[in-house]
Scaffold this active site. Structure first.
Site, PDB file in Angstrom:
ATOM      1  N   ARG A   1       0.608   3.777  -3.317  1.00 19.23           N
ATOM      2  CA  ARG A   1       0.081   5.075  -3.014  1.00 19.23           C
ATOM      3  C   ARG A   1       1.159   6.003  -2.750  1.00 19.23           C
ATOM      4  O   ARG A   1       1.025   7.452  -3.293  1.00 19.23           O
ATOM      5  CB  ARG A   1      -0.937   5.064  -1.992  1.00 19.23           C
ATOM      6  CG  ARG A   1      -1.868   4.077  -1.962  1.00 19.23           C
ATOM      7  CD  ARG A   1      -2.962   4.140  -1.003  1.00 19.23           C
ATOM      8  NE  ARG A   1      -3.852   2.932  -0.932  1.00 19.23           N
ATOM      9  CZ  ARG A   1      -5.050   2.769  -0.355  1.00 19.23           C
ATOM     10  NH1 ARG A   1      -5.743   3.792  -0.266  1.00 19.23           N
ATOM     11  NH2 ARG A   1      -5.558   1.705  -0.277  1.00 19.23           N
TER      12      ARG A   1
ATOM     13  N   GLU B   1     -12.190   0.385 -10.498  1.00 16.64           N
ATOM     14  CA  GLU B   1     -11.643  -0.668 -11.423  1.00 16.64           C
ATOM     15  C   GLU B   1     -12.502  -0.618 -12.926  1.00 16.64           C
ATOM     16  O   GLU B   1     -12.140  -0.690 -14.022  1.00 16.64           O
ATOM     17  CB  GLU B   1     -11.800  -2.122 -11.083  1.00 16.64           C
ATOM     18  CG  GLU B   1     -10.502  -2.374  -9.948  1.00 16.64           C
ATOM     19  CD  GLU B   1     -10.887  -1.768  -8.631  1.00 16.64           C
ATOM     20  OE1 GLU B   1     -11.959  -1.300  -8.394  1.00 16.64           O
ATOM     21  OE2 GLU B   1      -9.720  -1.647  -7.852  1.00 16.64           O
TER      22      GLU B   1
ATOM     23  N   GLU C   1       0.737  -1.144   0.007  1.00 12.36           N
ATOM     24  CA  GLU C   1      -0.105   0.046   0.003  1.00 12.36           C
ATOM     25  C   GLU C   1       0.811   1.356  -0.049  1.00 12.36           C
ATOM     26  O   GLU C   1       0.658   2.143  -0.541  1.00 12.36           O
ATOM     27  CB  GLU C   1      -0.575  -0.127   1.210  1.00 12.36           C
ATOM     28  CG  GLU C   1      -1.923  -0.992   1.335  1.00 12.36           C
ATOM     29  CD  GLU C   1      -3.278  -0.902   0.235  1.00 12.36           C
ATOM     30  OE1 GLU C   1      -3.360   0.079  -0.366  1.00 12.36           O
ATOM     31  OE2 GLU C   1      -4.015  -1.960   0.104  1.00 12.36           O
TER      32      GLU C   1
ATOM     33  N   ASP D   1      -4.632  -9.747  -8.669  1.00 11.58           N
ATOM     34  CA  ASP D   1      -4.915  -8.992  -9.534  1.00 11.58           C
ATOM     35  C   ASP D   1      -3.687  -8.137 -10.193  1.00 11.58           C
ATOM     36  O   ASP D   1      -3.057  -8.212 -11.229  1.00 11.58           O
ATOM     37  CB  ASP D   1      -5.780  -7.720  -9.258  1.00 11.58           C
ATOM     38  CG  ASP D   1      -5.648  -7.356  -7.725  1.00 11.58           C
ATOM     39  OD1 ASP D   1      -4.455  -7.468  -7.248  1.00 11.58           O
ATOM     40  OD2 ASP D   1      -6.682  -6.680  -7.331  1.00 11.58           O
TER      41      ASP D   1
HETATM   42  C1  DMJ Z   1      -6.181   0.707  -5.032  1.00  7.59           C
HETATM   43  O1  DMJ Z   1      -5.784   0.956  -3.903  1.00  7.59           O
HETATM   44  C2  DMJ Z   1      -5.497  -0.187  -6.172  1.00  7.59           C
HETATM   45  O2  DMJ Z   1      -6.463  -0.124  -7.454  1.00  7.59           O
HETATM   46  C3  DMJ Z   1      -5.072  -1.522  -5.995  1.00  7.59           C
HETATM   47  O3  DMJ Z   1      -4.666  -2.316  -7.001  1.00  7.59           O
HETATM   48  C4  DMJ Z   1      -6.399  -2.415  -5.541  1.00  7.59           C
HETATM   49  N1  DMJ Z   1      -7.359  -1.559  -4.491  1.00  7.59           N
HETATM   50  C5  DMJ Z   1      -7.538  -0.034  -4.602  1.00  7.59           C
HETATM   51  C6  DMJ Z   1      -8.854   0.102  -5.286  1.00  7.59           C
HETATM   52  O4  DMJ Z   1      -9.843  -0.562  -5.378  1.00  7.59           O
END
Ligand code: DMJ
Length: 472
Positions: free
Chosen positions: A103, A366, A99, A232
């Site tokens: 970010r 998404e 995270e 993912d």
């Molecule tokens: C975000 O922090 C990023 O897109 C991550 O890959 C998946 N979760 C959240 C948004 O849903």
């Protein structure tokens, strides 16, 4: 629909509407939660998530590039000043490496490449250095959690037998390659290239990548495979590593297209109603469920179509279009026209959440992300229309006086707000909406790739040292 036919009137120009939404989200964050990680828009106070330990300012760092791209100059300036004076990584904090990387490192890198302001480069490299002890494991597969003061790492207690998570250690590559590029220190790129080496030495069940890998033994944990949560962005980063390398990273390219082949064979199915979906795989058995997170894959397939082997370009675009349609259905089949966290294709339902704890929507990007890629790559106007439907639903159900909030049950006619304005709403959802309604030459795909938090990173062109910084 008021969209798309009304482009001449500024108030109904959808890009302008997305900008106004950003302003509402930002102004309220500033008013009630300035300097804290996120905003609670109903209770009008700060929200802190333990993902960032006591590093502060997640919304500011996540929003920097959106402010810049939307030309919100005053707001960008105040955000930059906050970063200069207050963003502090010398804290005793246990953080999520993934995270914080997507970010904070991603946000700082993009802010640097867009604005050229040195402070962002400096902070990105400083934070990258703090993350390096996470790789001190017998295999070099990093820990999920790291105390950035002591350098001690560990994994999530719930993760299969002490495993690290595929979508976490597999989503460092883009940022770490740029950290080496900007610092001149090869160590960052070496760390992520080693992750690939470990993965390539392992046997993969049916060519699929399980979500769990033990960083001590180097063996897979449970054989669960998902293109949504826990898996993912690993797949996303294989493709984007190749694109970001100006298509020189042949290893990333091969890993991506081989993985997509296995996903198509073992996970992608069509419902009796004709909807294509991506199921989850548990030790060879399929769970006919698709997460909101999985919906990013529509955009990924379309983005990767151009390089697909064996004349499969059209097929990958079509796959992207089908996933986009399924995800749009998951929105359209709710009362609020916002998608649930997960939807199922079993027990007589299609693209509908059946469990109460899967009916929430937390401002995730998404589906809109996939509309944006599909629009850019096909120019089919339905993607802008679908994006506009999402704008209308967000305005009707998520907008509150104090910002934007997630929803507990999108099948209910009355909003029950969760009282969190996620930082990714500003970095991703609103940015992808703005790009969907802007011209293609704003952050063109030949020059930029988006990290998984929608932070644009320049393609490292083979023949062109640093020109990428001027190509927005
Ligand atoms: C975000 O922090 C990023 O897109 C991550 O890959 C998946 N979760 C959240 C948004 O849903």
């Amino acid at each position: 629909l008021i969209c798309c036919g009304f482009l001449l009137n500024q108030h109904y120009n959808p890009a302008f509407v997305s900008l106004q939404m950003m302003k509402h989200a930002w102004d309220n964050y500033k008013r009630y939660a300035w300097g804290l990680n996120e905003l609670k828009p109903i209770s009008k106070q700060g929200h802190s998530s333990n993902l960032f330990g006591n590093i502060q300012g997640a919304t500011i760092v996540d929003a920097l590039d959106t402010l810049y791209i939307m030309e919100m100059k005053e707001e960008f300036k105040e955000a930059k000043e906050w970063v200069e004076k207050n963003l502090d990584f010398n804290v005793n904090a246990e953080i999520s490496v993934f995270e914080v990387n997507i970010r904070f490192v991603g946000g700082l890198l993009s802010a640097y490449y867009l604005s050229g302001e040195e402070v962002f480069r400096k902070k990105a490299v400083e934070l990258g250095e703090k993350l390096l002890p996470a790789f001190n494991t017998p295999t070099g597969i990093p820990w999920a959690l790291l105390n950035i003061k002591s350098g001690i790492g560990r994994n999530w207690p719930w993760a299969s037998g002490g495993s690290s998570i595929l979508a976490e250690f597999g989503t460092l590559h883009l940022e770490f390659v740029h950290l080496s590029h900007l610092s001149g220190n090869p160590v960052f790129a070496e760390k992520v290239m080693n992750i690939r080496k470990v993965l390539n030495r392992l046997d993969k069940p049916e060519g699929l990548y399980p979500n769990y890998l033990n960083p001590s033994s180097g063996q897979w944990g449970q054989h669960h495979v998902s293109i949504g949560g826990l898996g993912d962005s690993f797949y996303e980063y294989l493709l984007k590593a190749w694109l970001m390398s100006d298509k020189t990273d042949e290893e990333g390219k091969k890993m991506y297209y081989d993985a997509v082949q296995a996903i198509e064979t073992h996970l992608i199915r069509k419902s009796s109603g004709g909807l294509t979906y991506i199921a989850e795989w548990k030790g060879g058995l399929l769970e006919h469920k698709m997460g909101h997170l999985t919906c990013f894959a529509g955009g990924m397939f379309a983005l990767g179509a151009d390089g697909a082997p064996n004349d499969k370009t059209g097929h990958h675009i079509e796959l992207g279009a089908e996933i986009a349609r399924t995800c749009h259905e998951s929105y359209d089949r709710t009362s609020m026209k916002l998608g649930p966290e997960a939807f199922r294709f079993d027990g007589g339902v299609e693209a509908i959440a059946t469990r109460q704890n899967e009916k929430y929507y937390i401002l995730r990007p998404e589906v809109i992300e996939t509309y944006m890629y599909m629009w850019r790559l096909t120019h089919d106007p339905k993607y802008r229309q679908w994006g506009w439907e999402a704008v209308e639903a967000l305005e009707k159900h998520c907008r509150v006086d104090g910002g934007y909030s997630g929803i507990r049950d999108v099948y209910n006619n009355h909003e029950s707000h969760d009282d969190v304005q996620q930082s990714f709403f500003l970095s991703e959802t609103l940015k992808y909406l703005y790009l969907l309604f802007s011209e293609d030459d704003l952050l063109p795909f030949e020059h930029w790739v988006f990290n998984t938090e929608a932070h644009p990173l320049p393609v490292l062109h083979k023949d062109n040292g640093n020109k990428e910084e001027n190509q927005k």
